[in-house]
Each structure stands twice: as C-alpha cells, then as structure tokens.
Design a protein around this motif. Structure first.
Motif, PDB file in Angstrom:
ATOM      1  N   PRO A 123       0.826  -1.207   0.000  1.00  0.00           N
ATOM      2  CA  PRO A 123       0.000   0.000   0.000  1.00  0.00           C
ATOM      3  C   PRO A 123       0.860   1.257   0.000  1.00  0.00           C
ATOM      4  O   PRO A 123       2.057   1.204   0.299  1.00  0.00           O
ATOM      5  N   LEU A 124       0.255   2.364  -0.339  1.00  0.00           N
ATOM      6  CA  LEU A 124       0.933   3.643  -0.248  1.00  0.00           C
ATOM      7  C   LEU A 124      -0.107   4.752  -0.178  1.00  0.00           C
ATOM      8  O   LEU A 124      -1.258   4.566  -0.558  1.00  0.00           O
ATOM      9  N   VAL A 125       0.325   5.896   0.355  1.00  0.00           N
ATOM     10  CA  VAL A 125      -0.533   7.074   0.381  1.00  0.00           C
ATOM     11  C   VAL A 125      -0.307   7.906  -0.871  1.00  0.00           C
ATOM     12  O   VAL A 125      -1.229   8.497  -1.431  1.00  0.00           O
ATOM     13  N   GLY A 126       0.939   7.931  -1.339  1.00  0.00           N
ATOM     14  CA  GLY A 126       1.259   8.661  -2.554  1.00  0.00           C
ATOM     15  C   GLY A 126       2.530   8.134  -3.182  1.00  0.00           C
ATOM     16  O   GLY A 126       3.331   7.450  -2.538  1.00  0.00           O
ATOM     17  N   GLY A 131       9.456   6.999  -8.356  1.00  0.00           N
ATOM     18  CA  GLY A 131       9.211   5.773  -7.605  1.00  0.00           C
ATOM     19  C   GLY A 131       9.274   5.961  -6.108  1.00  0.00           C
ATOM     20  O   GLY A 131       9.236   4.984  -5.357  1.00  0.00           O
ATOM     21  N   ASN A 132       9.372   7.199  -5.653  1.00  0.00           N
ATOM     22  CA  ASN A 132       9.333   7.447  -4.215  1.00  0.00           C
ATOM     23  C   ASN A 132       7.933   7.168  -3.696  1.00  0.00           C
ATOM     24  O   ASN A 132       6.940   7.548  -4.323  1.00  0.00           O
ATOM     25  N   ARG A 133       7.874   6.519  -2.555  1.00  0.00           N
ATOM     26  CA  ARG A 133       6.607   6.085  -1.974  1.00  0.00           C
ATOM     27  C   ARG A 133       6.378   6.765  -0.634  1.00  0.00           C
ATOM     28  O   ARG A 133       7.245   6.737   0.228  1.00  0.00           O
ATOM     29  N   LEU A 134       5.214   7.369  -0.488  1.00  0.00           N
ATOM     30  CA  LEU A 134       4.827   7.958   0.792  1.00  0.00           C
ATOM     31  C   LEU A 134       3.853   7.009   1.464  1.00  0.00           C
ATOM     32  O   LEU A 134       2.776   6.727   0.928  1.00  0.00           O
ATOM     33  N   GLY A 135       4.253   6.465   2.628  1.00  0.00           N
ATOM     34  CA  GLY A 135       3.389   5.534   3.354  1.00  0.00           C
ATOM     35  C   GLY A 135       2.651   6.230   4.478  1.00  0.00           C
ATOM     36  O   GLY A 135       2.538   7.458   4.521  1.00  0.00           O
ATOM     37  N   MET A 136       2.180   5.437   5.411  1.00  0.00           N
ATOM     38  CA  MET A 136       1.403   5.984   6.527  1.00  0.00           C
ATOM     39  C   MET A 136       2.287   6.615   7.594  1.00  0.00           C
ATOM     40  O   MET A 136       1.794   7.271   8.509  1.00  0.00           O
ATOM     41  N   GLY A 137       3.589   6.403   7.509  1.00  0.00           N
ATOM     42  CA  GLY A 137       4.496   7.036   8.455  1.00  0.00           C
ATOM     43  C   GLY A 137       5.096   6.104   9.490  1.00  0.00           C
ATOM     44  O   GLY A 137       5.956   6.510  10.272  1.00  0.00           O
ATOM     45  N   PRO A 158       9.326  -5.298  -5.394  1.00  0.00           N
ATOM     46  CA  PRO A 158       8.340  -4.465  -4.706  1.00  0.00           C
ATOM     47  C   PRO A 158       7.487  -3.684  -5.709  1.00  0.00           C
ATOM     48  O   PRO A 158       8.005  -3.073  -6.643  1.00  0.00           O
ATOM     49  N   ILE A 159       6.188  -3.702  -5.492  1.00  0.00           N
ATOM     50  CA  ILE A 159       5.248  -3.056  -6.416  1.00  0.00           C
ATOM     51  C   ILE A 159       4.150  -2.370  -5.606  1.00  0.00           C
ATOM     52  O   ILE A 159       3.482  -3.006  -4.788  1.00  0.00           O
ATOM     53  N   GLY A 160       3.965  -1.102  -5.813  1.00  0.00           N
ATOM     54  CA  GLY A 160       2.903  -0.384  -5.129  1.00  0.00           C
ATOM     55  C   GLY A 160       1.554  -0.592  -5.802  1.00  0.00           C
ATOM     56  O   GLY A 160       1.480  -0.877  -6.997  1.00  0.00           O
ATOM     57  N   ILE A 180      10.530   2.474  -4.913  1.00  0.00           N
ATOM     58  CA  ILE A 180      10.134   1.187  -5.488  1.00  0.00           C
ATOM     59  C   ILE A 180      10.134   1.273  -7.015  1.00  0.00           C
ATOM     60  O   ILE A 180       9.930   2.345  -7.579  1.00  0.00           O
ATOM     61  N   PRO A 181      10.377   0.144  -7.692  1.00  0.00           N
ATOM     62  CA  PRO A 181      10.532   0.186  -9.149  1.00  0.00           C
ATOM     63  C   PRO A 181       9.235   0.177  -9.935  1.00  0.00           C
ATOM     64  O   PRO A 181       9.238   0.485 -11.127  1.00  0.00           O
TER      65      PRO A 181
END
Length: 199
Positions: A123-126, A131-137, A158-160, A180-181
């Motif tokens: 999962p991701l928030v943005g 390929g930068n991933r913003l998660g829940m923190g 890894p795949i968002g 992530i790629p």
C-alpha cells in the motif's frame, strides 16, 4: 509541502473517490496484479486493504484463481515496527491488529520468509515520478525492504498499488525511504528507472 501535509492532502484525495469508481478501480487493478504476479516466481505478497485504500479483495481472488500462493503482512509480535508474512487461503481466519487492520492469526508454520517472496504488492498514500513512496508514516515497509535495497533479496520485486489520484510529480523524501521500481494503478503499470531525487 511537508510529508505530513502531502499525507493529509493525498488521503483526502483518496477518500473523495466515489464508490462506483472505487469498485471499478479495484477490479481493474486485480487483473494487472494477477498478470504481474505470474511473471515472477515465489509467493505473491499483498496487503489486506484498510480504510480508504484501494480494495485488494478482487486482486487476492484473482491471485488465487491464477493458482498463486499468497501471503499477507502481520505485525511482528516481538520486533516492533517490523512485519512478518503469513500464508493466506480462502479458509484463513482473520483477526484485527491494534491498528484495526485484518491479518491472519499468527502461526509459526504459516510464516513465509522474504527469500521465498517474488512480488510484494504494497500500500501507499502517494507516489511520484521517481518511484518514491509515501506511506502511513510507520516505516514498516521501509524496514521490510531494507535488505532488498542492500541487494540481499534479488528475487523480490516491490510493487505499489494505488489509485491514479495518488500520483504527484515529486514527493519530499528522507534518506531511509525506499523507492520502489513499479506501481500498479487502475489505468497504468508504472515503471521507474530513475535514481531517487532528494529534495
């Protein structure tokens, strides 16, 4: 904007997606997930969606229909901030963890090591153009992928998974963030070959 400001903005953007669009998106992503998983070997790791995350139930069912062995994340009972991955079948009994997210009941014989996972759908928030991933923190997936980033898990991919609305041009990132790629959205399979840029 700061990371927290982006997180709030993107959560609101995700929450504003209509129910019919959510349902369509979950089915569109399911087909892409199953197709992508069959290109790798090993278990397919995927998350059980929570709150306004894109619903992964159709994707999980598509993986099962493709005869893909599937695992999902569980909070590590003895190592705070880390995840374990447990087998998931149609008969798996689920319970809610302290965040209210469903997960299988912990059984040692159902734990699958990262070395046996091929695709890891997360999962991701943005996400952004690099390929930068913003998660829940919480940093759970950054810790999970630390060994992959160090080159110790070459088979892991890894795949968002996200809505198209969760894309932004560039996110502010920290040194510990793991780019992530790939990201799968309802309309596109994104592939990132750029080096992450720090802002």
């Amino acid at each position: 904007m700061t990371r927290d400001e982006w997180r709030s903005k993107l959560k609101a953007r995700r929450a504003a997606i209509s129910e019919p669009m959510q349902r369509q998106a979950s089915h569109d992503v399911a087909a892409r997930v199953a197709e992508r998983a069959q290109q790798s070997s090993g278990y397919a790791a995927i998350f059980l969606s929570f709150a306004n995350e894109l619903n992964t139930t159709p994707a999980i069912e598509a993986l099962w229909q493709a005869n893909m062995a599937t695992v999902v994340p569980v909070l590590h009972p003895f190592s705070p901030g880390h995840l374990l991955f447990l087998k998931l079948t149609p008969d798996t009994r689920l319970t809610k963890n302290r965040y209210g997210i469903e997960e299988p009941q912990l059984r040692v014989d159902n734990v699958v090591p990262l070395s046996k996972i091929g695709c890891m759908f997360m999962p991701l928030v943005g996400f952004d153009a690099y390929g930068n991933r913003l998660g829940m923190g919480g940093g759970y997936y950054d810790r999970t992928l630390a060994a992959w980033r160090a080159g110790q898990l070459p088979q892991l991919q890894p795949i968002g998974i996200a809505y198209d609305e969760q894309y932004v041009e560039q996110l502010p990132i920290q040194a510990w963030d793991v780019a992530i790629p790939e990201v799968i959205t309802p309309t596109r399979h994104w592939s990132f070959k750029h080096e992450p840029k720090f802002s």
